[in-house]
Design a protein around this motif. Sequence first.
Motif, mmCIF file in Angstrom:
data_model
loop_
_atom_site.group_PDB
_atom_site.id
_atom_site.type_symbol
_atom_site.label_atom_id
_atom_site.label_comp_id
_atom_site.label_asym_id
_atom_site.label_seq_id
_atom_site.Cartn_x
_atom_site.Cartn_y
_atom_site.Cartn_z
ATOM 1 N N UNK A 61 0.864 -1.125 0.104
ATOM 2 C CA UNK A 61 -0.019 0.069 -0.029
ATOM 3 C C UNK A 61 0.807 1.050 0.215
ATOM 4 N N UNK A 62 2.090 1.207 0.209
ATOM 5 C CA UNK A 62 3.085 2.392 0.099
ATOM 6 C C UNK A 62 3.039 2.718 -1.183
ATOM 7 N N UNK A 63 3.920 3.982 -1.360
ATOM 8 C CA UNK A 63 4.369 4.795 -2.621
ATOM 9 C C UNK A 63 5.116 3.649 -3.454
ATOM 10 N N UNK A 64 4.975 3.591 -4.716
ATOM 11 C CA UNK A 64 5.321 2.696 -5.469
ATOM 12 C C UNK A 64 7.001 2.595 -5.761
ATOM 13 N N UNK A 65 7.800 3.705 -5.376
ATOM 14 C CA UNK A 65 9.208 3.886 -5.444
ATOM 15 C C UNK A 65 9.646 3.487 -4.006
ATOM 16 N N UNK A 66 8.991 3.426 -3.009
ATOM 17 C CA UNK A 66 9.221 2.841 -1.876
ATOM 18 C C UNK A 66 9.119 1.253 -1.706
ATOM 19 N N UNK A 67 8.015 1.013 -2.489
ATOM 20 C CA UNK A 67 7.877 -0.525 -2.486
ATOM 21 C C UNK A 67 9.108 -1.159 -3.567
ATOM 22 N N UNK A 116 8.419 -2.939 -13.527
ATOM 23 C CA UNK A 116 7.767 -2.095 -14.593
ATOM 24 C C UNK A 116 6.449 -1.516 -13.845
ATOM 25 N N UNK A 117 5.546 -2.436 -13.443
ATOM 26 C CA UNK A 117 4.423 -1.919 -12.907
ATOM 27 C C UNK A 117 4.425 -1.084 -11.956
ATOM 28 N N UNK A 118 5.645 -1.079 -11.129
ATOM 29 C CA UNK A 118 5.833 -0.196 -10.038
ATOM 30 C C UNK A 118 6.291 1.267 -10.586
ATOM 31 N N UNK A 119 7.066 1.190 -11.526
ATOM 32 C CA UNK A 119 7.545 2.475 -12.369
ATOM 33 C C UNK A 119 6.474 3.237 -12.898
ATOM 34 N N UNK A 120 5.422 2.329 -13.335
ATOM 35 C CA UNK A 120 4.326 2.888 -14.229
ATOM 36 C C UNK A 120 3.515 3.470 -13.295
ATOM 37 N N UNK A 121 3.261 2.903 -12.044
ATOM 38 C CA UNK A 121 2.385 3.672 -10.823
ATOM 39 C C UNK A 121 3.090 4.836 -10.678
ATOM 40 N N UNK A 142 4.966 6.507 -12.430
ATOM 41 C CA UNK A 142 4.674 7.631 -13.447
ATOM 42 C C UNK A 142 3.370 8.459 -13.545
ATOM 43 N N UNK A 143 2.239 7.442 -13.343
ATOM 44 C CA UNK A 143 0.877 7.922 -13.014
ATOM 45 C C UNK A 143 0.777 8.880 -12.020
ATOM 46 N N UNK A 144 1.536 8.656 -10.671
ATOM 47 C CA UNK A 144 1.203 9.764 -9.758
ATOM 48 C C UNK A 144 2.190 10.931 -9.824
ATOM 49 N N UNK A 145 3.118 10.781 -10.935
ATOM 50 C CA UNK A 145 3.855 12.008 -11.403
ATOM 51 C C UNK A 145 5.325 11.913 -10.550
ATOM 52 N N UNK A 146 5.659 10.908 -9.966
ATOM 53 C CA UNK A 146 6.675 10.660 -9.325
ATOM 54 C C UNK A 146 8.086 10.661 -10.038
ATOM 55 N N UNK A 147 7.820 9.970 -11.331
ATOM 56 C CA UNK A 147 8.979 9.790 -12.352
ATOM 57 C C UNK A 147 8.593 10.364 -13.640
ATOM 58 N N UNK A 148 9.498 10.566 -14.278
ATOM 59 C CA UNK A 148 9.176 11.203 -15.682
ATOM 60 C C UNK A 148 8.538 10.303 -16.495
ATOM 61 N N UNK A 149 8.084 10.568 -17.638
ATOM 62 C CA UNK A 149 7.181 9.835 -18.658
ATOM 63 C C UNK A 149 8.050 8.860 -19.328
ATOM 64 N N UNK A 150 7.531 7.752 -19.818
ATOM 65 C CA UNK A 150 8.213 6.993 -20.830
ATOM 66 C C UNK A 150 9.001 5.808 -20.207
ATOM 67 N N UNK A 151 8.825 5.821 -18.659
ATOM 68 C CA UNK A 151 9.680 4.596 -17.932
ATOM 69 C C UNK A 151 8.713 3.368 -18.140
ATOM 70 N N UNK A 152 9.511 2.222 -18.059
ATOM 71 C CA UNK A 152 8.697 1.041 -18.184
ATOM 72 C C UNK A 152 9.683 -0.260 -18.150
ATOM 73 N N UNK A 153 9.367 -1.069 -19.196
ATOM 74 C CA UNK A 153 10.075 -2.531 -19.061
ATOM 75 C C UNK A 153 11.686 -2.478 -19.266
#
Length: 212
Positions: free
Chosen positions: A91-97, A148-153, A155-166
């Motif tokens: 349940x924590x922020x994606x980058x923390x997880x 990749x799922x965590x990075x997209x999460x 990205x969706x919350x605006x924590x990382x820049x667009x285009x991150x993924x696999x």
Amino acid sequence: MTDQSVIIGGSVTPKRVDRSARREEILAAAVRVFARKGFAATRIDDVAREADIGKGSVYLYFDSRDALLSAAFEAFAARSRTVLQRAREGTGPPLERLGSLVRSVLAALAEDPELAHILLDLWSSGRAQSQLPLDMPSVYSEYRTVIAELLREAEAEGTVRQGVGQHHATVIVGAVEGCLLQWLLEPRLPITELAEPILEVCVEGLRRRKEA
């Protein structure tokens, strides 16, 4: 539990044996011998000697070296699945997880260095992928997918820049595996302390920069 007969004072007395505990003792002995001698050079006799039991007792629990090898990695695989599930469903922020995931992976490897040495031995011996105790392509794929799922999460919350993924997930997995390989070849490296540099290099650089 099962009964075994022992002779005490000329009479036969049943001895209770904890089968589960004995199985774990044999597995632990097998892992030590595989790591020390290499899988190809290890015989059931070596495992029995390490466990201080008869060769026949080993066969009561495992019918071959390959059965021992597979069983030795079952607990490790289960732990990996738990780590991934925690990262995916937390349940924590994606980058923390993601940070917790990287730290947990390195900690797990540090706790079971003998298993890591066995895998390295099997790879270097040219053993076919189908004969490895872990389906490594699937393991890597699952880690890449979760990261990749965590990075997209993020990205969706605006924590990382667009285009991150696999592709970025692949680099993070590669960084972890690269540190693992160096540690196996040079055990003095503090493997658990490398989590933070990995995150600084591979994750912090993905953060969305604040506009001036």
